[in-house]
Design a protein around this motif. Structure first.
Motif, PDB file in Angstrom:
ATOM      1  N   HIS A  38      10.908  27.612  15.209  1.00 42.42           N
ATOM      2  CA  HIS A  38      10.360  26.264  15.087  1.00 42.42           C
ATOM      3  C   HIS A  38       9.887  25.801  16.459  1.00 42.42           C
ATOM      4  CE1 HIS A  38       9.811  22.093  14.062  1.00 42.42           C
ATOM      5  NE2 HIS A  38      10.587  21.758  15.077  1.00 42.42           N
ATOM      6  N   ALA A  39       8.682  25.266  16.478  1.00 46.19           N
ATOM      7  CA  ALA A  39       8.134  24.738  17.729  1.00 46.19           C
ATOM      8  C   ALA A  39       7.745  23.281  17.514  1.00 46.19           C
ATOM      9  CB  ALA A  39       6.914  25.552  18.148  1.00 46.19           C
ATOM     10  N   GLU A  40       8.113  22.445  18.457  1.00 42.20           N
ATOM     11  CA  GLU A  40       7.688  21.048  18.442  1.00 42.20           C
ATOM     12  C   GLU A  40       6.376  20.943  19.191  1.00 42.20           C
ATOM     13  OE1 GLU A  40       9.975  17.584  19.510  1.00 42.20           O
ATOM     14  OE2 GLU A  40      11.747  18.541  18.670  1.00 42.20           O
ATOM     15  N   THR A  41       5.561  19.964  18.790  1.00 44.21           N
ATOM     16  CA  THR A  41       4.285  19.750  19.468  1.00 44.21           C
ATOM     17  C   THR A  41       4.287  18.398  20.157  1.00 44.21           C
ATOM     18  OG1 THR A  41       3.119  21.099  17.834  1.00 44.21           O
ATOM     19  CG2 THR A  41       1.792  19.613  19.161  1.00 44.21           C
ATOM     20  N   LEU A  42       3.846  18.404  21.392  1.00 44.72           N
ATOM     21  CA  LEU A  42       3.678  17.177  22.178  1.00 44.72           C
ATOM     22  C   LEU A  42       2.188  17.015  22.461  1.00 44.72           C
ATOM     23  CD1 LEU A  42       4.556  14.809  23.993  1.00 44.72           C
ATOM     24  CD2 LEU A  42       4.990  16.483  25.800  1.00 44.72           C
ATOM     25  N   ASN A  43       1.582  16.004  21.835  1.00 42.32           N
ATOM     26  CA  ASN A  43       0.173  15.688  22.076  1.00 42.32           C
ATOM     27  C   ASN A  43       0.118  14.630  23.165  1.00 42.32           C
ATOM     28  OD1 ASN A  43      -1.346  17.237  20.058  1.00 42.32           O
ATOM     29  ND2 ASN A  43      -0.093  16.081  18.608  1.00 42.32           N
ATOM     30  N   ILE A  44      -0.295  15.017  24.332  1.00 42.06           N
ATOM     31  CA  ILE A  44      -0.305  14.091  25.465  1.00 42.06           C
ATOM     32  C   ILE A  44      -1.221  12.902  25.194  1.00 42.06           C
ATOM     33  CG2 ILE A  44      -0.811  13.852  27.921  1.00 42.06           C
ATOM     34  CD1 ILE A  44      -0.049  16.806  28.194  1.00 42.06           C
ATOM     35  N   ARG A  45      -2.296  13.118  24.448  1.00 47.49           N
ATOM     36  CA  ARG A  45      -3.230  12.020  24.175  1.00 47.49           C
ATOM     37  C   ARG A  45      -2.557  10.895  23.380  1.00 47.49           C
ATOM     38  NH1 ARG A  45      -4.435  15.821  20.613  1.00 47.49           N
ATOM     39  NH2 ARG A  45      -4.246  15.256  18.427  1.00 47.49           N
ATOM     40  N   ASN A  46      -1.433  11.185  22.724  1.00 46.78           N
ATOM     41  CA  ASN A  46      -0.737  10.164  21.944  1.00 46.78           C
ATOM     42  C   ASN A  46       0.244   9.340  22.779  1.00 46.78           C
ATOM     43  OD1 ASN A  46      -2.117  11.035  19.693  1.00 46.78           O
ATOM     44  ND2 ASN A  46      -0.455  12.327  18.959  1.00 46.78           N
ATOM     45  N   LEU A  47       0.471   9.736  24.022  1.00 39.70           N
ATOM     46  CA  LEU A  47       1.350   8.967  24.892  1.00 39.70           C
ATOM     47  C   LEU A  47       0.613   7.719  25.379  1.00 39.70           C
ATOM     48  CD1 LEU A  47       2.904  11.848  27.036  1.00 39.70           C
ATOM     49  CD2 LEU A  47       3.805  10.818  24.941  1.00 39.70           C
ATOM     50  N   ASP A  48       1.361   6.716  25.757  1.00 43.91           N
ATOM     51  CA  ASP A  48       0.768   5.475  26.234  1.00 43.91           C
ATOM     52  C   ASP A  48      -0.074   5.750  27.480  1.00 43.91           C
ATOM     53  OD1 ASP A  48       1.069   2.906  28.125  1.00 43.91           O
ATOM     54  OD2 ASP A  48       1.143   2.273  26.018  1.00 43.91           O
ATOM     55  N   ALA A  49      -1.383   5.499  27.370  1.00 46.27           N
ATOM     56  CA  ALA A  49      -2.312   5.807  28.467  1.00 46.27           C
ATOM     57  C   ALA A  49      -1.992   5.007  29.723  1.00 46.27           C
ATOM     58  CB  ALA A  49      -3.751   5.549  28.023  1.00 46.27           C
ATOM     59  N   GLN A  50      -1.664   3.742  29.564  1.00 46.86           N
ATOM     60  CA  GLN A  50      -1.359   2.909  30.731  1.00 46.86           C
ATOM     61  C   GLN A  50      -0.109   3.426  31.444  1.00 46.86           C
ATOM     62  OE1 GLN A  50      -1.259  -1.260  29.907  1.00 46.86           O
ATOM     63  NE2 GLN A  50      -0.607  -1.807  31.973  1.00 46.86           N
ATOM     64  N   ALA A  51       0.882   3.830  30.669  1.00 47.17           N
ATOM     65  CA  ALA A  51       2.107   4.366  31.266  1.00 47.17           C
ATOM     66  C   ALA A  51       1.819   5.635  32.054  1.00 47.17           C
ATOM     67  CB  ALA A  51       3.150   4.639  30.187  1.00 47.17           C
ATOM     68  N   LEU A  52       0.945   6.484  31.520  1.00 46.97           N
ATOM     69  CA  LEU A  52       0.589   7.719  32.222  1.00 46.97           C
ATOM     70  C   LEU A  52      -0.177   7.428  33.504  1.00 46.97           C
ATOM     71  CD1 LEU A  52      -0.550  10.028  29.277  1.00 46.97           C
ATOM     72  CD2 LEU A  52       1.515  10.271  30.652  1.00 46.97           C
ATOM     73  N   LEU A  53      -1.204   6.593  33.390  1.00 48.21           N
ATOM     74  CA  LEU A  53      -2.067   6.334  34.546  1.00 48.21           C
ATOM     75  C   LEU A  53      -1.383   5.521  35.636  1.00 48.21           C
ATOM     76  CD1 LEU A  53      -5.460   5.693  32.736  1.00 48.21           C
ATOM     77  CD2 LEU A  53      -4.781   7.691  34.067  1.00 48.21           C
ATOM     78  N   GLN A  54      -0.424   4.685  35.249  1.00 46.69           N
ATOM     79  CA  GLN A  54       0.279   3.881  36.245  1.00 46.69           C
ATOM     80  C   GLN A  54       1.618   4.495  36.641  1.00 46.69           C
ATOM     81  OE1 GLN A  54       0.478  -0.122  34.666  1.00 46.69           O
ATOM     82  NE2 GLN A  54      -1.686  -0.482  35.071  1.00 46.69           N
ATOM     83  N   ALA A  55       1.830   5.731  36.226  1.00 43.53           N
ATOM     84  CA  ALA A  55       3.051   6.478  36.582  1.00 43.53           C
ATOM     85  C   ALA A  55       4.314   5.679  36.290  1.00 43.53           C
ATOM     86  CB  ALA A  55       3.006   6.920  38.040  1.00 43.53           C
ATOM     87  N   GLN A  56       4.409   5.187  35.071  1.00 46.72           N
ATOM     88  CA  GLN A  56       5.587   4.433  34.643  1.00 46.72           C
ATOM     89  C   GLN A  56       6.639   5.420  34.125  1.00 46.72           C
ATOM     90  OE1 GLN A  56       4.272   1.483  31.808  1.00 46.72           O
ATOM     91  NE2 GLN A  56       2.845   0.559  33.260  1.00 46.72           N
TER      92      GLN A  56
END
Length: 193
Positions: free
Chosen positions: A33-51
């Motif tokens: 079993h493999a889990e999938t992490l779609n980075i595009r589904n993460l909060d964009a503001q949190a990613l870009l502002q390094a939260q």
């Protein structure tokens, strides 16, 4: 969890995600079993502002921490992996991949971008402490065909390379042995001269 598939494309329907899905399907055939992490589904503001403390970022970092094997897929733009993937990898701790086996996958418009796996992505994976980085799989857009009803088809050459990579993951990283060969006890070994 032992396998995490990381989709590093900003697009919902992408060739790199199709390539990643095929790896997941091959693993599932071996009951992995493999889990999938779609980075595009993460909060964009949190990613870009390094939260780092944002719930999306915390959960994604935990998924990486709990995985034994990471398969990371990205499209190649201008001879480098996607910016979405770059932002995510920058948020991981310096030792996030320590002790892990990583299989990098990439897709691009032409074979000229193939070296992005070795010269752009591999150094970052090494900097994050990956124990083993397998030979990556690169496919051109022409080698991954989207189907109108969803999903996609891989060119036979790419499908063959996926099969080899999955077998390597199974035997070297996940310790899954080929069931077609039963173990032989030492007493049963016969020597003929």
């Amino acid at each position: 969890m032992s396998v995490l598939l990381i989709a590093g494309s900003p697009s919902e329907r992408s060739r790199s995600a199709t390539l990643l899905a095929h790896v997941g399907q091959r693993l599932a055939q071996h009951r992995i079993h493999a889990e999938t992490l779609n980075i595009r589904n993460l909060d964009a503001q949190a990613l870009l502002q390094a939260q780092f403390d944002h719930p999306d970022v915390v959960k994604a970092a935990q998924q990486v921490a709990h995985a034994k094997v990471i398969v990371v897929a990205t499209p190649v733009y201008k001879a480098a992996y996607s910016g979405v993937l770059k932002v995510f990898l920058d948020l991981l701790p310096q030792t996030a991949l320590q002790g892990k086996t990583v299989l990098p996958l990439a897709t691009g418009g032409s074979p000229h971008h193939m070296l992005a796996l070795d010269y752009a992505l591999r150094p970052v994976l090494q900097a994050l402490g990956a124990k083993q980085i397998l030979s990556g799989i690169y496919a051109t857009d022409a080698q991954v065909t989207h189907l109108p009803e969803g999903g996609g088809v891989l060119h036979p050459d790419v499908a063959s390379r996926v099969d080899v990579a999955v077998q390597t993951l199974l035997s070297e990283a996940l310790n899954v042995r080929d069931a077609s060969f039963a173990p032989v006890r030492f007493e049963q070994v016969r020597l003929s001269v």
